[in-house]
Scaffold this active site. Structure first.
Site, PDB file in Angstrom:
ATOM      1  N   HIS A 170     -98.183  -8.637 -37.586  1.00  0.00           N
ATOM      2  CA  HIS A 170     -99.441  -8.180 -36.992  1.00  0.00           C
ATOM      3  C   HIS A 170    -100.094  -9.257 -36.116  1.00  0.00           C
ATOM      4  CE1 HIS A 170     -98.872  -4.924 -39.799  1.00  0.00           C
ATOM      5  NE2 HIS A 170     -99.994  -4.323 -39.430  1.00  0.00           N
ATOM      6  N   HIS A 230    -100.985  -7.165 -48.511  1.00  0.00           N
ATOM      7  CA  HIS A 230    -100.315  -8.406 -48.132  1.00  0.00           C
ATOM      8  C   HIS A 230    -100.234  -9.385 -49.297  1.00  0.00           C
ATOM      9  CE1 HIS A 230     -98.843 -11.113 -45.007  1.00  0.00           C
ATOM     10  NE2 HIS A 230     -99.566 -12.072 -45.552  1.00  0.00           N
ATOM     11  N   ASP A 269    -100.147 -23.905 -51.174  1.00  0.00           N
ATOM     12  CA  ASP A 269    -100.528 -23.710 -49.777  1.00  0.00           C
ATOM     13  C   ASP A 269    -101.687 -22.723 -49.685  1.00  0.00           C
ATOM     14  OD1 ASP A 269    -100.471 -23.229 -46.959  1.00  0.00           O
ATOM     15  OD2 ASP A 269     -99.117 -21.539 -47.306  1.00  0.00           O
ATOM     16  N   GLU A 294     -90.528 -15.030 -44.289  1.00  0.00           N
ATOM     17  CA  GLU A 294     -91.814 -14.340 -44.369  1.00  0.00           C
ATOM     18  C   GLU A 294     -92.165 -13.757 -43.006  1.00  0.00           C
ATOM     19  OE1 GLU A 294     -95.252 -15.276 -47.299  1.00  0.00           O
ATOM     20  OE2 GLU A 294     -95.477 -16.595 -45.576  1.00  0.00           O
ATOM     21  N   SER A 295     -93.015 -12.751 -43.026  1.00  0.00           N
ATOM     22  CA  SER A 295     -93.404 -12.069 -41.786  1.00  0.00           C
ATOM     23  C   SER A 295     -94.713 -12.616 -41.234  1.00  0.00           C
ATOM     24  CB  SER A 295     -93.575 -10.570 -42.053  1.00  0.00           C
ATOM     25  OG  SER A 295     -94.636 -10.360 -42.976  1.00  0.00           O
ATOM     26  N   HIS A 296     -94.855 -12.528 -39.904  1.00  0.00           N
ATOM     27  CA  HIS A 296     -96.149 -12.722 -39.248  1.00  0.00           C
ATOM     28  C   HIS A 296     -96.225 -11.709 -38.112  1.00  0.00           C
ATOM     29  CE1 HIS A 296     -99.565 -15.805 -38.874  1.00  0.00           C
ATOM     30  NE2 HIS A 296     -99.508 -15.386 -40.109  1.00  0.00           N
ATOM     31  N   ASN A 304     -90.770 -11.461 -49.161  1.00  0.00           N
ATOM     32  CA  ASN A 304     -92.056 -11.047 -48.613  1.00  0.00           C
ATOM     33  C   ASN A 304     -91.954  -9.565 -48.283  1.00  0.00           C
ATOM     34  OD1 ASN A 304     -93.323 -11.021 -45.365  1.00  0.00           O
ATOM     35  ND2 ASN A 304     -94.672 -11.332 -47.085  1.00  0.00           N
ATOM     36  N   SER A 330    -107.862 -20.606 -41.919  1.00  0.00           N
ATOM     37  CA  SER A 330    -107.577 -21.796 -41.122  1.00  0.00           C
ATOM     38  C   SER A 330    -106.288 -22.434 -41.632  1.00  0.00           C
ATOM     39  CB  SER A 330    -108.728 -22.803 -41.230  1.00  0.00           C
ATOM     40  OG  SER A 330    -109.892 -22.286 -40.624  1.00  0.00           O
ATOM     41  N   GLN A 331    -105.552 -23.022 -40.722  1.00  0.00           N
ATOM     42  CA  GLN A 331    -104.211 -23.507 -41.051  1.00  0.00           C
ATOM     43  C   GLN A 331    -104.212 -24.950 -41.565  1.00  0.00           C
ATOM     44  OE1 GLN A 331    -101.067 -21.314 -40.311  1.00  0.00           O
ATOM     45  NE2 GLN A 331    -102.909 -20.313 -41.034  1.00  0.00           N
ATOM     46  N   TYR A 372     -99.015  -6.736 -53.162  1.00  0.00           N
ATOM     47  CA  TYR A 372     -97.795  -5.919 -53.216  1.00  0.00           C
ATOM     48  C   TYR A 372     -98.014  -4.631 -54.029  1.00  0.00           C
ATOM     49  CZ  TYR A 372     -95.428 -10.088 -51.456  1.00  0.00           C
ATOM     50  OH  TYR A 372     -95.046 -11.157 -50.697  1.00  0.00           O
TER      51      TYR A 372
END
Length: 728
Positions: free
Chosen positions: A90, A42, A265, A86-88, A529, A310-311, A45
């Site tokens: 899973h 992730h 980020d 971008e993917s989320h 991504n 954590s976000q 790459y």
């Protein structure tokens, strides 16, 4: 170190030997955890980097290509657009609401970290078979959870979700895809980058406190699902959009000052990735004093603090002496802001815990020189069994058309997009859950930005190269149908298990298709991504490279509609219809097969169509334009008719009646007012485009196309009501 611990961190024997060489000793648990996250698929790459090299990334309008948090293009008058997809996947399969919500939160941070205010979002959602006896009810649960998560986060943030795509196939029963896109606007001079340089400059943690949610998220996203790891809820982050809204506003206020060097980020791998990437890009070192990290839970360890996801957190490299000013801005917005480290010139990441050195890792080998794997590839055997399949019409054409209109891959998804606030910020011109690209106005320069998200997984299954290039072409064509110039793309490459040579062949072919299409169509890749390991119990998803095209129209008052809104509009089909039924929706519905061949894209014809649409719109010759896609002209025209609430009387001119379902590339349906028809036809000749007049829009109560004849009410019920009934 214990081999079971190494294995639990997804570190191979070869990689562990490399770690020993880098460190010159055995790693401790903290160091192993950090390296494992940074070298996860992730973050690093490592399986895909080989094939990503060579993507076209430059053009006169490209300000920032791949390598930063998001890509940046020039949109005129000193303004820039910042965007990324971008993917989320899973996390959204494990916990649909939280996974999708934090996917949105993460992509928003990637954009506003660059100095841009986020002004629009899109999404690409792929679910399994909602009718399947075993999976159907769970898939409906996933749809509802994902949509709720996206709408919750975006709506609370005040960012309009203005479009997207949603499709269903049994190949996604074990792995759904949730791809989120965000676009922001800023002045070109206000772009910020992720860097940490200047010895002694302070490193400041800002945002929400750190907890144990999301631990191991990057590693989890780099593994396939099986019976042992299906219950992974602790690795899914919990988001708070209200905190993120405060964080965005605080960052945008900070960007107006001259207090900082760079900002990053804390996304996948949290504090680990943000610190290593900032220092790595700058060739610096860094000291972090982990006990100073704001914590939401007691008893947290250095390992947990470095790997928590954590976000709503950022890492800032500030100018020395400006610490207090930076902290005051975040305190004003009721957010934590603490100096937790400093930049050094050692080239090492030095991790301290209550004045004790608990970890020291060279930065460059982790951030810039992660392993690049040369995995075996082989052409999938299934292709030999499907390539020669020919589609022939076996059903009554009207009955087949009705089946297609009722199909969840065609009908109106109001259940989904009605939950999204598409008009907040008051810049939305075209919010499309229905037809084509979405468009926003840029108040600062009166331009319009058009954006379209696209991926047809069936096409990628039968031909991964042409399927990927078709996604690039289709996204660009949708943007061109708004009257805008397609300029650049962001990609999200969703594939199966890279340890399967057939999956790696699909991936390699997909990358070649994207490279070829972007080069020929002059739409460079500026961000993206890769999402691998989309596999459950050994079954991988269809290859699904999601492409977002972003284009610009200089005058926002000239945006083209996607459908006619009055009677008497002359309706034309532009482009060649060549009998492309490979991977088509009509084949899937009638024959229950995904098979056949794809013809190569004629890039010259595609680009000519884009240029024609731009010129014709500039000369005010068109009433509307819509790309022909899934289901062919029959489905494209039916949607336009249902949405416009006008009737149509149309003849395709095809001698073979199945051709109304053909899915040939590089085609569009356009509408022309009678007063401009002659000028339109002259321009068609100038561009040497094939155009066939299908008929006109009417006030009659009918949708007629060859042998298909329905009342407007029947058509509207099929299109607008079917999905609502299916998803309940």
């Amino acid at each position: 170190m214990d081999k079971e611990i190494i294995k639990a961190h997804k570190i191979s024997d070869e990689e562990y030997d490399q770690i020993l060489e880098i460190l010159g000793r055995e790693p401790n648990l903290l160091e192993l955890g950090v390296i494992s996250a940074m070298w996860s698929e992730h973050c690093s790459y490592k399986s895909s980097k080989k094939y990503l090299n060579g993507f076209p990334t430059k053009a006169p309008w490209v300000i920032q290509g791949p390598g930063e948090n998001a890509g940046v293009i020039d949109i005129g008058q000193d303004m820039a657009a910042v965007f990324k997809v971008e993917s989320h996947n899973h996390p959204s399969f494990i916990e649909p609401f939280a996974g999708a919500a934090t996917g949105v939160g993460g992509i928003l941070r990637d954009v506003f970290t660059m100095g841009a205010r986020v002004v629009a979002g899109l999404n690409s959602l792929k679910f399994g078979n909602i009718y399947d006896e075993k999976y159907g009810n769970h898939q409906k649960y996933l749809v509802k959870g994902v949509v709720s998560g996206i709408s919750h986060y975006g709506n609370c943030m005040g960012v309009p979700t203005i479009g997207g795509e949603c499709s269903f196939d049994e190949c996604f029963n074990g792995n759904i895809l949730v791809n989120a896109f965000a676009l922001g606007i800023c002045k070109k001079e206000d772009i910020f980058y992720a860097k940490a340089e200047g010895v002694g400059n302070p490193v400041i943690y800002v945002g929400s406190k750190t907890g144990r949610d999301g631990l191991g998220g990057a590693v989890m996203a780099s593994d396939s699902f099986n019976e042992q790891n299906k219950s992974l809820r602790p690795t899914v982050q919990i988001g708070d959009p209200f905190s993120e809204k405060l964080l965005m506003e605080a960052c945008l206020e900070l960007f107006k000052t001259d207090f900082i060097i760079g900002i990053q980020d804390m996304g996948a791998a949290g504090l680990t990735s943000s610190s290593f990437e900032m220092a790595g890009r700058s060739g610096s070192g860094m000291k972090l004093y982990l006990e100073k990290t704001p914590m939401s839970e007691s008893g947290m360890t250095p390992y947990e603090l470095m790997l928590s996801e954590s976000q709503e957190r950022m890492l800032i490299c500030a100018k020395k002496g400006c610490e207090n000013q930076v902290i005051e801005i975040f305190k004003k917005w009721d957010l934590d802001a603490v100096v937790i480290g400093e930049v050094t010139d050692t080239g090492n990441m030095e991790l301290f815990w209550n004045n004790e050195l608990v970890g020291m890792i060279p930065i460059e080998p982790l951030s810039e020189k992660a392993p690049i794997l040369d995995r075996p590839i082989s052409k999938p055997k299934y292709l030999d069994n499907i390539k020669d399949y020919q589609f022939e019409l076996k059903s009554d054409i009207q009955d087949l058309f009705i089946q297609m209109m009722k199909n969840e891959n065609v009908n109106d998804k109001a259940f989904i997009y009605d939950q999204f606030d598409s008009s907040v910020q008051t810049n939305t011109i075209k919010a499309d859950g229905k037809l084509g690209a979405s468009v926003i106005r840029v108040k600062e320069n009166n331009a319009a930005i058009a954006m379209a998200i696209e991926c047809n997984s069936r096409l990628n299954y039968i031909d991964p190269k042409v399927g990927a290039s078709a996604a690039v072409a289709s996204a660009g064509r949708k943007v061109a149908c708004t009257g805008a110039k397609p300029l650049a793309i962001s990609d999200c490459l969703n594939y199966g298990n890279p340890q399967n040579p057939e999956v790696m062949w699909q991936f390699a072919q997909g990358c070649e298709g994207i490279k070829e299409a972007c080069k020929e169509l002059n739409t460079p890749v500026v961000s993206g991504n890769v999402s691998l390991y989309n596999e459950t119990e050994g079954v991988s998803i269809y290859p699904s490279p999601t492409i977002v095209n972003v284009g610009v129209l200089e005058n926002s008052s000239r945006v083209l509609k996607a459908s006619f809104d009055k009677a008497g509009v002359r309706i034309y089909l532009l482009g060649e219809t060549s009998g492309n039924f490979g991977g088509s929706l009509v084949m899937k519905i009638q024959d229950k097969k995904v098979a056949g061949n794809l013809k190569n894209i004629d890039y010259k014809a595609e680009l000519t169509l884009w240029n024609f649409l731009y010129r014709a719109n500039q000369e005010s010759l068109l009433e509307c334009a819509n790309s022909v896609g899934v289901g062919g002209i029959a489905i494209t025209l039916a949607k336009m008719c249902a949405i416009s609430k006008k009737g149509t009387i149309l003849e395709s001119g095809f001698s073979d009646k199945k051709m109304i379902f053909d899915e040939s590339f590089s085609r569009a349906i356009i509408g022309v007012d009678e007063a401009y028809e002659e000028q339109f036809l002259q321009l068609i000749k100038e561009f040497n485009i094939k155009a066939y007049k299908l008929g006109i829009s009417t006030d009659e109560d009918c949708f007629r196309l060859d042998e298909i004849n329905l009342s407007k009410k029947e058509l509207e019920n099929l299109y607008f009501e079917s999905f609502k009934e299916q998803i309940q």
